[in-house]
Structures are given as C-alpha cells and as structure tokens.
Design a protein around this motif. Structure first.
Motif, PDB file in Angstrom:
ATOM      1  N   LYS A 123      -5.447   0.150  -8.274  1.00 35.91           N
ATOM      2  CA  LYS A 123      -5.089  -1.232  -8.880  1.00 35.91           C
ATOM      3  C   LYS A 123      -4.066  -1.213  -9.966  1.00 35.91           C
ATOM      4  O   LYS A 123      -3.216  -2.051  -9.966  1.00 35.91           O
ATOM      5  N   ALA A 124      -4.101  -0.002 -10.781  1.00 37.12           N
ATOM      6  CA  ALA A 124      -3.087  -0.204 -12.036  1.00 37.12           C
ATOM      7  C   ALA A 124      -2.005   1.072 -11.867  1.00 37.12           C
ATOM      8  O   ALA A 124      -1.339   0.791 -12.618  1.00 37.12           O
ATOM      9  N   LYS A 125      -2.290   1.998 -11.128  1.00 41.11           N
ATOM     10  CA  LYS A 125      -1.280   2.888 -10.849  1.00 41.11           C
ATOM     11  C   LYS A 125      -0.927   3.466  -9.516  1.00 41.11           C
ATOM     12  O   LYS A 125      -1.574   3.091  -8.824  1.00 41.11           O
ATOM     13  N   ILE A 126       0.177   4.031  -9.577  1.00 42.40           N
ATOM     14  CA  ILE A 126       0.487   4.535  -8.145  1.00 42.40           C
ATOM     15  C   ILE A 126       0.844   6.155  -8.570  1.00 42.40           C
ATOM     16  O   ILE A 126       1.580   6.590  -9.475  1.00 42.40           O
ATOM     17  N   LEU A 127       0.543   6.976  -7.722  1.00 42.64           N
ATOM     18  CA  LEU A 127       0.492   8.443  -7.678  1.00 42.64           C
ATOM     19  C   LEU A 127       1.754   8.851  -6.510  1.00 42.64           C
ATOM     20  O   LEU A 127       1.766   8.388  -5.508  1.00 42.64           O
ATOM     21  N   TYR A 128       2.982   9.589  -6.939  1.00 48.10           N
ATOM     22  CA  TYR A 128       3.733   9.977  -6.052  1.00 48.10           C
ATOM     23  C   TYR A 128       4.003  11.287  -5.996  1.00 48.10           C
ATOM     24  O   TYR A 128       3.613  12.021  -7.190  1.00 48.10           O
ATOM     25  N   GLU A 129       4.448  12.018  -4.980  1.00 48.85           N
ATOM     26  CA  GLU A 129       4.633  13.571  -5.030  1.00 48.85           C
ATOM     27  C   GLU A 129       5.488  13.777  -6.107  1.00 48.85           C
ATOM     28  O   GLU A 129       6.496  13.142  -6.343  1.00 48.85           O
ATOM     29  N   GLY A 130       5.265  14.796  -6.906  1.00 49.92           N
ATOM     30  CA  GLY A 130       6.123  15.225  -7.947  1.00 49.92           C
ATOM     31  C   GLY A 130       7.106  16.248  -7.565  1.00 49.92           C
ATOM     32  O   GLY A 130       7.336  16.620  -6.518  1.00 49.92           O
ATOM     33  N   PRO A 131       7.991  16.721  -8.734  1.00 52.86           N
ATOM     34  CA  PRO A 131       9.120  17.259  -8.365  1.00 52.86           C
ATOM     35  C   PRO A 131       8.711  18.905  -7.970  1.00 52.86           C
ATOM     36  O   PRO A 131       9.638  19.456  -7.477  1.00 52.86           O
ATOM     37  N   GLU A 132       7.694  19.402  -8.495  1.00 50.41           N
ATOM     38  CA  GLU A 132       7.258  20.675  -8.068  1.00 50.41           C
ATOM     39  C   GLU A 132       5.842  20.351  -7.510  1.00 50.41           C
ATOM     40  O   GLU A 132       5.280  19.733  -7.778  1.00 50.41           O
ATOM     41  N   PRO A 133       5.376  21.666  -6.630  1.00 54.55           N
ATOM     42  CA  PRO A 133       4.113  21.718  -6.124  1.00 54.55           C
ATOM     43  C   PRO A 133       3.320  21.866  -7.237  1.00 54.55           C
ATOM     44  O   PRO A 133       3.247  22.376  -8.210  1.00 54.55           O
ATOM     45  N   GLY A 134       1.974  21.080  -6.939  1.00 48.89           N
ATOM     46  CA  GLY A 134       0.911  20.958  -7.761  1.00 48.89           C
ATOM     47  C   GLY A 134       1.058  19.851  -8.985  1.00 48.89           C
ATOM     48  O   GLY A 134       0.417  19.689  -9.910  1.00 48.89           O
ATOM     49  N   THR A 135       2.311  18.975  -8.663  1.00 47.24           N
ATOM     50  CA  THR A 135       2.500  17.909  -9.733  1.00 47.24           C
ATOM     51  C   THR A 135       2.655  16.426  -9.217  1.00 47.24           C
ATOM     52  O   THR A 135       2.741  16.319  -7.972  1.00 47.24           O
ATOM     53  N   ALA A 163      -9.723  -7.295 -13.059  1.00 44.54           N
ATOM     54  CA  ALA A 163     -11.141  -7.040 -13.340  1.00 44.54           C
ATOM     55  C   ALA A 163     -12.274  -7.429 -12.435  1.00 44.54           C
ATOM     56  O   ALA A 163     -11.850  -8.135 -11.358  1.00 44.54           O
ATOM     57  N   PHE A 164     -13.475  -7.249 -12.797  1.00 41.87           N
ATOM     58  CA  PHE A 164     -14.633  -7.500 -11.824  1.00 41.87           C
ATOM     59  C   PHE A 164     -14.232  -7.236 -10.170  1.00 41.87           C
ATOM     60  O   PHE A 164     -14.345  -7.821  -9.268  1.00 41.87           O
ATOM     61  N   ASN A 165     -13.917  -5.964 -10.162  1.00 43.85           N
ATOM     62  CA  ASN A 165     -13.878  -5.228  -8.933  1.00 43.85           C
ATOM     63  C   ASN A 165     -12.612  -5.957  -8.152  1.00 43.85           C
ATOM     64  O   ASN A 165     -12.542  -6.196  -6.947  1.00 43.85           O
ATOM     65  N   ALA A 166     -11.463  -6.385  -8.997  1.00 43.01           N
ATOM     66  CA  ALA A 166     -10.464  -6.955  -8.433  1.00 43.01           C
ATOM     67  C   ALA A 166     -10.424  -8.368  -8.087  1.00 43.01           C
ATOM     68  O   ALA A 166      -9.703  -9.057  -7.143  1.00 43.01           O
ATOM     69  N   GLU A 167     -11.698  -9.033  -8.383  1.00 40.85           N
ATOM     70  CA  GLU A 167     -11.779 -10.354  -8.012  1.00 40.85           C
ATOM     71  C   GLU A 167     -10.839 -11.220  -8.793  1.00 40.85           C
ATOM     72  O   GLU A 167     -10.404 -12.323  -8.651  1.00 40.85           O
TER      73      GLU A 167
END
Ligand code: 5GP
Length: 253
Positions: A11-23, A34-38
């Motif tokens: 809801k508030a963040k995105i994760l992308y593959e990092g520049p090195e493995p494990g990141t 809020a309220f489970n995105a209502e």
C-alpha cells in the motif's frame, strides 16, 4: 533505460530487485491508506519524509546494535535493504493506550499503561490483520519459541531507543508497529527489523499539547499529514536542506 524488476507492491511501498543479490530497493510511495485501504489518498511528499525518517531510525538502531534490513539510502524516495524472509506478523508495542487497545479493552485514550505491552497481529489483509496469541503463532508455525523470544527482545530494544529519541524532541511515543524478518547466515538465522519505522507506523503525540504527529491525522481527518510528518522530521533534524521535491517546511521557533 532498463526496466527494473518489481518484486512486490504494497500500500505504501514498492520493492524492486536490488543491484546485488540479496538486496532490494525499497521505494516509498506518497499513497496513504487506512482501515484496511478503505480510506485512501495521495499525500504530496509523504514518501520522501518516510524514507528519511525510516533511514534515521534504522541507522540509529544499527548504531546501538539492533540489527535491521537497512543498508543505505539511495535517493529521496529509495533505500537499499537486505532481502529478508518476512515473519507474517506485525509486532505492536504500546506505552500509552490508544487506537485498537482502547476500543477492545475500553481503556481511555491517553492512559499510561502499567508497562510496555507487546502484541502480535497476523498479517493478512483479507482478515484485517487479526490480533493473535503466542499459542496461535506457535501452533500455526509462523514463528518458533526462540523467534518469539527474539522478537520480544527486539521490540523492547526498539521501544527503548525510539522512546528516548522522541522524548528528546518533546514527543511521546504512544505505540508503534514493527515487522521482523529472518536473515540466514550459514547454519544460523538472525532476526532483523525490516519494513519501515515512520510516523505511518507509530503514534506520536506532542508532549506539551498532545497534538497528533502521525498517521492518525489522516485516519481521523485532523489536518495536514505532510505538515505533521515534516514537524517530526524537523525536530529530529533530518529535514533535507534545499530539496525541491520536499513539501515546504513550516519552520517554527
Ligand atoms: P492499532 O492496533 O491501535 O490500530 O495500532 C497500533 C500501532 O501500530 C499504531 O501506531 C499503528 O500506526 C500501527 N499499526 C498497526 N497496524 C498497522 C498497519 O497495518 N500499518 C501501519 N503502517 N501501521 C500499523
């Protein structure tokens, strides 16, 4: 331009593959829910503020020996973090009654609790993140006895650290939520604080006036959220000086 691989969008963040493995690269959005995105909105500058604030808290924790997933901030909205195996629990620490504990147990908001109380919630949007007991956690295999001990220890240390930092700038740490992940090192695993620590996941009240400086401003329509977060950042001295992408800071002396 090369396209990045999106690993997960919340809801508030995105994760992308990092520049090195494990990141991973953790990107902070301006979206507020809020309220489970209502209830949802886009708050200009929120992602920038939370990126800075989460960096500030995670670096502080690392400095006092509390392990976190944080490696370094990359830019205004992104930080490099370690890939962790997330435990599917939200760990909430409460110092003062507010929010769901007040409703559930009929304790007036603002009541000082006899000691910090730690609660676990099972992370499941469809179920609305229900409160769970340690026995649920053990029986369903979400964490082991050792994990639980470690999680309680981490939560207590984060509480001591954050409470101290906040007291120093005239803010009461009412409660907060952390998420914890596993990092594997050979035959061992270590639990680390992951996700974010920001006014999105804490309740912060001005010590003198009781003014709310956290996401309750959005949840309860109490005013301008980005001004409240800017005030927290300003007091902690983590306002970026002359960035054009920041909302204008409201300087108060
Ligand atoms: P409550 O259980 O009273 O709603 O929340 C307790 C604390 O945990 C508050 O500081 C609240 O912001 C935080 N918290 C609980 N659930 C979530 C969640 O799903 N997301 C975020 N960002 N914070 C949460």
């Amino acid at each position: 331009m090369a396209r990045r691989t999106k690993v997960y969008e919340g809801k508030a963040k995105i994760l992308y593959e990092g520049p090195e493995p494990g990141t991973y690269i953790q990107y902070f959005k301006d979206d507020a829910t809020a309220f489970n995105a209502e209830k949802r909105d886009v708050i200009d500058g929120k992602g920038v503020l939370n990126n800075r604030l989460s960096e500030y808290f995670m670096v502080g924790l690392n400095t006092i020996g509390v392990p976190t997933h944080f490696i370094r901030r990359v830019n205004m909205r992104e930080q490099l973090v370690r890939v962790v195996d997330m435990i599917p629990l939200e760990v909430v620490v409460r110092n003062i009654a507010a929010g769901s504990i007040s409703k559930r147990l009929g304790i007036e908001e603002g009541t000082q609790l006899p000691r910090p109380i730690i609660e676990f919630y099972y992370k499941d949007d469809a179920l609305g993140d229900p409160l769970v007991s340690e026995d649920h956690i053990l029986a369903f295999g979400w964490a082991t006895h050792q994990d639980l001990d470690d999680m309680v220890g981490l939560a207590a240390r984060v509480n001591d650290f954050l409470s101290g930092v906040m007291t120093g700038v005239g803010i009461k740490l009412v409660d907060f939520k952390i998420e914890i992940g596993r990092i594997y090192e050979g035959d061992f695993q270590r639990l680390v604080v992951a996700d974010e620590i920001s006014p999105d996941s804490c309740r912060l009240w001005d010590a003198k006036t009781g003014q709310k400086l956290d996401k309750d401003v959005f949840r309860r329509d109490l005013g301008n959220l980005s001004e409240a977060y800017t005030e927290v950042a300003r007091r902690l001295g983590v306002m970026p000086g002359n960035s054009t992408t920041m909302p204008k800071p409201k300087l108060m002396n």
